[in-house]
Design a protein around this motif. Sequence first.
Motif, PDB file in Angstrom:
ATOM      1  N   THR A  41      -6.009  26.623   0.827  1.00 42.76           N
ATOM      2  CA  THR A  41      -5.152  27.644   0.211  1.00 42.76           C
ATOM      3  C   THR A  41      -3.677  27.245   0.157  1.00 42.76           C
ATOM      4  N   ILE A  42      -3.280  26.249   0.942  1.00 41.39           N
ATOM      5  CA  ILE A  42      -1.871  25.829   0.889  1.00 41.39           C
ATOM      6  C   ILE A  42      -1.749  24.426   0.289  1.00 41.39           C
TER       7      ILE A  42
ATOM      8  N   PRO B 171      -3.485  23.830  -3.561  1.00 35.18           N
ATOM      9  CA  PRO B 171      -2.713  24.388  -4.690  1.00 35.18           C
ATOM     10  C   PRO B 171      -1.350  23.720  -4.869  1.00 35.18           C
ATOM     11  N   LEU B 172      -0.694  23.377  -3.755  1.00 29.17           N
ATOM     12  CA  LEU B 172       0.620  22.768  -3.876  1.00 29.17           C
ATOM     13  C   LEU B 172       0.518  21.321  -4.360  1.00 29.17           C
TER      14      LEU B 172
ATOM     15  N   PRO C  30      -0.140  27.268 -10.091  1.00 27.71           N
ATOM     16  CA  PRO C  30       0.367  28.576  -9.678  1.00 27.71           C
ATOM     17  C   PRO C  30       1.785  28.819 -10.206  1.00 27.71           C
TER      18      PRO C  30
ATOM     19  N   ILE D 173       5.195  27.557  -8.520  1.00 26.68           N
ATOM     20  CA  ILE D 173       5.614  26.166  -8.466  1.00 26.68           C
ATOM     21  C   ILE D 173       5.614  25.530  -9.836  1.00 26.68           C
TER      22      ILE D 173
END
Lengths: 228, 270, 383
Positions: free
Chosen positions: A140-141, A144-145, A223, A226
């Motif tokens: 989840t971190i 996506p980043l 997302p 970002i």
Amino acid sequence: MNYLDYLTSNSEQILFLTQAHFLVVLIAVGVGSAISVALGLAVSTGEPDPPRFSLDWFAAGVREGGLVFTAALLTVPSLALYALFLPFTGLGVTTAIVVLVIYTLYTVLRNTVAGLTTVDRAVLESARGLGYGRLRRLLTIQLPLAWPVILNGIRVTTLISISIAVVGAVVQGPGLGILLINGISRIGAANSFYQVLTGTLFCLVVAAVFEIFFAIVQRLTIPRGIRV
Amino acid sequence: MSTATSETVDAQADAAVEAEEKKQGTVARLWSQHYDLVILPAIIVVGLALLFLYISTQQLDSIEQRVLEPANVLGLLRQHLVLAAVSTILVLVIAVPVGIMLSRRWARRLQGPVLAVGGFAQALPPFGVLLLMAFAFSFGPTTAVVGLTLAALLPVLRNTVIGLQQVDQSLIEAARGMGMSARQTLFRVEVPLAVPVIVAGLRVALVLNVGTATLASYIGAGGLGELVQQALRLNRINVLLVAGGIIAAVALLIDWLAGVAERVVVSRSG
Amino acid sequence: MSETTDQPVVETPHGAGKPDMIVLEGVEKIYPGSTQPAVSELDLAIPQGEIVMLIGPSGCGKTTTLKMINRLIEPTSGRILLDGKDVTHVNGDQLRREIGYVIQQGGLFPHFSIADNIGVVPKMLGWDKQRIRERADELLHLVGLEPSTFRDRYPRQLSGGQQQRVGVARALAADPPVMLMDEPFGAIDPITRERLQEEFLDIQRTVGKTIAFVTHDLQEAVKLGDKIAVFATGRLEQYADPDTVLTRPANDFVSDFVGGGAAVRRLSLVELAHLELHPVETDEAGTSGATGQGTAAGSRNGVAVAEVDGSGRPVSWRHLPDRDAAGTPLVTVPISGSVYDAVDVMLDGCASLVAVVDEEGRAQGVLHWNDLVGGLRTRQGHA
């Protein structure tokens, strides 16, 4: 017969080969990217410098080894790989795809690893501090980043794959390479030049379609916070 | 026996020990920094050994024997290396100066388009470019060199431009601030700092050209691709495997050599 | 609580009355590959509702200590008790969800909206959407950010100070009794930092959390801390209230660390509101002609007189008992400030006295430069 006449009278064949080319690249890049991203996630480590003989330490070893190995594969000329796989996977689409998948591995794996490791340390630390477990952090971190970087790797590898797929015609792989092989073997005959020209230029058409495709995917999957 | 003599002897002994330690230190340091360079040659040697082991167990028919004759293979290898080397030199002679030119203030506006086109042109198949040259000129090595050069030009140009872009702007300003002319700044600051990038570009060009040169046989320019073509034409799987193995080994070895050269240059330029 | 009966929990001399919320017992950390402990044999108890500032030079173990409390760093030996419960071996992720955590760079998730960032822990704890949303709004409000403006923004659209406020809000989201803060205001510009510190104290007055707070800034430690724990290379050198650390350093290390400026720093502990100030009288600007200069001076009998504008704010000195009023600039300091602020204003304005004003800007009294060396000391008890 001028070039436009050639295009119109052979439009059905050209369109078919262009579609085949697109599909071969799409399948190969899809499979290759899935493998690379999964591998990249599996060998990602929480610490940059894990203690000896820990699970992370082995993961880091697999990661570095995998990068060196797939990078080496990328320098092997495509003709050699097609030749080496032909005895096992036979003439046709399987060999064409397998070889393309191999070329996809390095770029996507490298970008996945880079994307996952360059996620801001502060963000990861606060995630840990708030009680995120490792898997949750990864999915989840970090993922996506890292996604913009990964997606860019997939994009670059797609462009390269388009030009490599052409050589697949040597082992009777589908796609625009067939026009090249036909044209050069009939050199001097009618339309042979147009065939080679079309086989070459329509790779750019395929590339343009993919660029549009990636622009849309980017828009849909990166997302909002970002997005640049 | 004066004490002075024994002291001198001691001092000499110390110096000798120190020199020995230093020497060992250098070797150990080089090993610890570059042990990874041993891996690839080892893989190549093992791979080739396995391949020849396999071939030696096979009964080769007369056709296969003729194709795999060392004289034939070595001749094709020589052709291949000449094609790759000449085209790589041509690419560098053209791409590096043009890249430097594009980094000048008056040409900066062109950088964006060049980079964009260069990126997109990765999808332009070198195979196609090579074959188109055969229509423009004729079959043969010269045409192949032209094709190889054209195919590698944009990627290397792109690398050079990016490399020069990455030179720290504050260093350039500092150089100008010390009173260096634009020309002096370019040759004494920017280019030396961009050397690693240019060398990396050389490596990219070399790898690309070694790869594309395998396709030169399709326009009658020989090279190791000839082996593959013959194997396909004659439908001989053993030849195919040997050809693929040799091409892969040559490409890996050349990339490895370029990698070593890159490290030497980069470590020299600090 | 059974723990307290087997072994008396370290009782701090200052924690009178309040139970200890965080207790470290003989905690030690030795990093792999190192022989020197980063933190050795540490005993520390933090009473409920207090702010304890962990301070020391870099590498002194203050951050390691903080991170051992929520087990981001696992202690090599020793026990950690939270509200009397041994948490040394419970699941670390579960534990961290019950402890607020704020770090220097904010560490907000860039791909989450502000509301989602605040809702991170409640979501893991299984709160329903509506409740998370309400909680986020409530907290945004608490940290001074208008919910309707900020809840749907993304971190990069916020300034550093705003991000840090969201960081605090996120740590408070599930209402944890304990908060750990790792130099939360370290990367913020000085002016914003000071405002954030004020707001932080305000928030703490409402929420009353038990807080361990790492800082390298003695000024900050003195301003925010109920107690200060001074660390040196893995050891706790002194653990006492700010005044004690400044006036009676436990050893040479602490006195070196506190430095020569200790006396000046102490000034920031003394709030102006607690001082007996010299009286001040005011005249409105319009009335100046009516009162004769000479008689006023006589009748006012040594009281300073300031000329004020229409809304009662002093603008200049009309009369001063012991000096030329016209040659003395009038400077003001809010009564909510400290003596440190007053000195700052005086030095800045080249004035030997300062008018202390209330929230509306009306003069409440006067502080003289001479008071600092003479009178203040006797009234120290008020601070």
